[in-house]
Motif scaffolding. Sequence first.
Motif, short mmCIF file in Angstrom:
data_model
loop_
_atom_site.label_atom_id
_atom_site.label_comp_id
_atom_site.label_asym_id
_atom_site.label_seq_id
_atom_site.Cartn_x
_atom_site.Cartn_y
_atom_site.Cartn_z
N LEU A 1 0.83 -1.21 0.00
CA LEU A 1 0.00 0.00 0.00
C LEU A 1 0.86 1.25 0.00
CD1 LEU A 1 -2.86 -0.65 2.59
CD2 LEU A 1 -3.14 -0.09 0.20
N THR B 1 -3.96 -6.07 -6.22
CA THR B 1 -4.61 -5.00 -5.46
C THR B 1 -4.37 -5.14 -3.97
OG1 THR B 1 -6.74 -4.08 -4.82
CG2 THR B 1 -6.76 -6.28 -5.74
N ALA B 2 -3.66 -4.18 -3.43
CA ALA B 2 -3.43 -4.16 -1.98
C ALA B 2 -4.58 -3.42 -1.30
CB ALA B 2 -2.10 -3.48 -1.66
N PHE B 3 -5.01 -2.33 -1.93
CA PHE B 3 -6.06 -1.50 -1.34
C PHE B 3 -7.37 -2.28 -1.14
CE2 PHE B 3 -9.93 0.83 -2.40
CZ PHE B 3 -10.00 1.69 -1.33
N PHE C 1 -7.11 -5.07 1.43
CA PHE C 1 -7.07 -4.57 2.80
C PHE C 1 -8.46 -4.15 3.27
CE2 PHE C 1 -6.32 -1.09 5.83
CZ PHE C 1 -5.63 -1.81 6.79
N THR D 1 -0.18 10.33 4.13
CA THR D 1 -0.84 10.06 2.85
C THR D 1 -0.63 11.22 1.87
OG1 THR D 1 -2.88 10.87 3.81
CG2 THR D 1 -2.63 8.51 3.72
#
Lengths: 293, 280
Positions: free
Chosen positions: A131, A165-167, A170, B208
């Motif tokens: 991420l 896909t990490a997002f 998660f 972020t």
Amino acid sequence: MRTKPAQDPPPRVRSLSWRNLGMTIAGGYIPLALATLVVFVPLLWMMMSSLKAPGEIVTTGLALLPKNPGPQNYLDATSTVPFPRFFLNSVIVTAVGSALKCVLAIFTAYALVFVRFPFKRVIFLLILVALMVPPQVSVLPNYVLIASMGGLNTYWGIILPGLGTAFGTFLLRQHFLTLPPAILESAEIDGAGHWRKLWKIVVPVSVPSIATVGLVTIVSEWNEYIWPLIVTDHPDMMTLPVGLTQLVNSDGSTQNWGMLMAGAVIVLLPILVIFAALQRYIVSGLTQGSVTG
Amino acid sequence: MAFAAPNVILIILFTYRPLITNIYFSTLDWTLGAASATSVGLGNYVEFFSSPDAANVLGVTAIFTVTTVGGARALGLLVALALNQKLKGRTFARAVVFAPYVLSGVGVGLVWLFIFDPTYGALSWFLRSLGQISPQWVNDPKLALVMIIVVYIWKNLGYCAVVYLAGLQSIPPQLMEAASLDGATSFRRFRTIVVPLLSPTTFFLLITSLLSSLQAFDIIRIMTPSGNGTSTLIFDSYVQAFGSYNRAGYSAAISVVLFAGLLIMTAVQLRFVERKVHYS
């Protein structure tokens, strides 16, 4: 004597007074109206300009509304570059890419929560750290790899490197963790395997979370720029943001603004419409990390 | 295991492998597309840091990152404070303010490029009505940087506002009431209660927004294709490999510098800021 201590209103309670009204307007409505206008006006300006005739753009006066609104700029954009083709490419890449990403995220999150397998913690960490890895840094090595596989100017070449896909994984994992284990137990008694448990139980009760992941993925696939820019150089394979780049006069001096605004509308409007209809899911999906810590 | 495998393999292949490959590429004198390359060790790094470009690129990156991270958060907090009051239409306002965050940077860049146009842009009209002449936003390196900073903040401040709003709403109202009973002014309440309690949110946003500012590409590429005054690390890395130079090894070295910078900053923040954040 002390039976009614709360008789006197405490000072914090705001009575309706001119002063409070003034403060609400100055501290609340004015900043909000200002922020809303600052966002809204440029987008409205784009829409209106895209419908203007060239003579109304190339003027030093300022008028928001077009005198004779017409599609001329859209027709010009389409005759200068293959815009319908860009649009089709964007739709294909976004639809296929998002669908595959969602399926991969569902599978991975299910495995991380409901399946026991070795090195689970390591794999979870691997996904979590991914991420934080900026995708922009990876474009050159991925370009070399995809080019060696013959993937330049192909749909799969545009889609493949972004598929992991990490997002999504998660976000769905966080949701699956909140599901009560009891809902799977009855299925286990019936002897259902993971495949059936996933599609018959977990997916149906997780539709809002999956929709959130899906919408956020659609938005980011549609807007993706640097990778399609690098991996395509043939107009037939370009996505909308890449194709729009072709419309811009690179010397920066004499731009056909009406045509460019038409192009901007074509790339921005679909997402604006989706956002207007489903903003609750998109906002919560994109700001999820702040709540989950 | 089989469920997770495809995703994990893709992440390793396209997210982790490039980090290592980049380091290898960065030691090569290699023209993109050429069959052979010669090893130059740290030559690309030496060249980058000793060229006048480096100071320029690092300076632009630093200015862009600090101003956008700071600006989007400060303005975002102001908007969040306004959104946090019980006002009519605040749900609508929240959605509108957030909208630019989900829009294509290319589309947004074009819209603003038109507004900034020195002859036909809305801004030039506004300046003329004040008796001023519009500057050449794109061609002046300093102003070009100001321009992309403004547009980037416009696109991202709604995200900061919504995240801050969530943070504000998690502050127990009793705390504020108790403080105002004690006679604390609203500014004092803001400074002594709101700011400290928001520090986890601030920390989250710092990380972020730092990550996304350092990766900002589409707005810069579309508004200032030449990168005159706006060449950040990521932009320079792109131009070196995929612009007219095809210098793959040199581009990889710049990517490694960028990634190392990100790693260091994230580590420093985790080490020093986290301690301040968790006070409970």
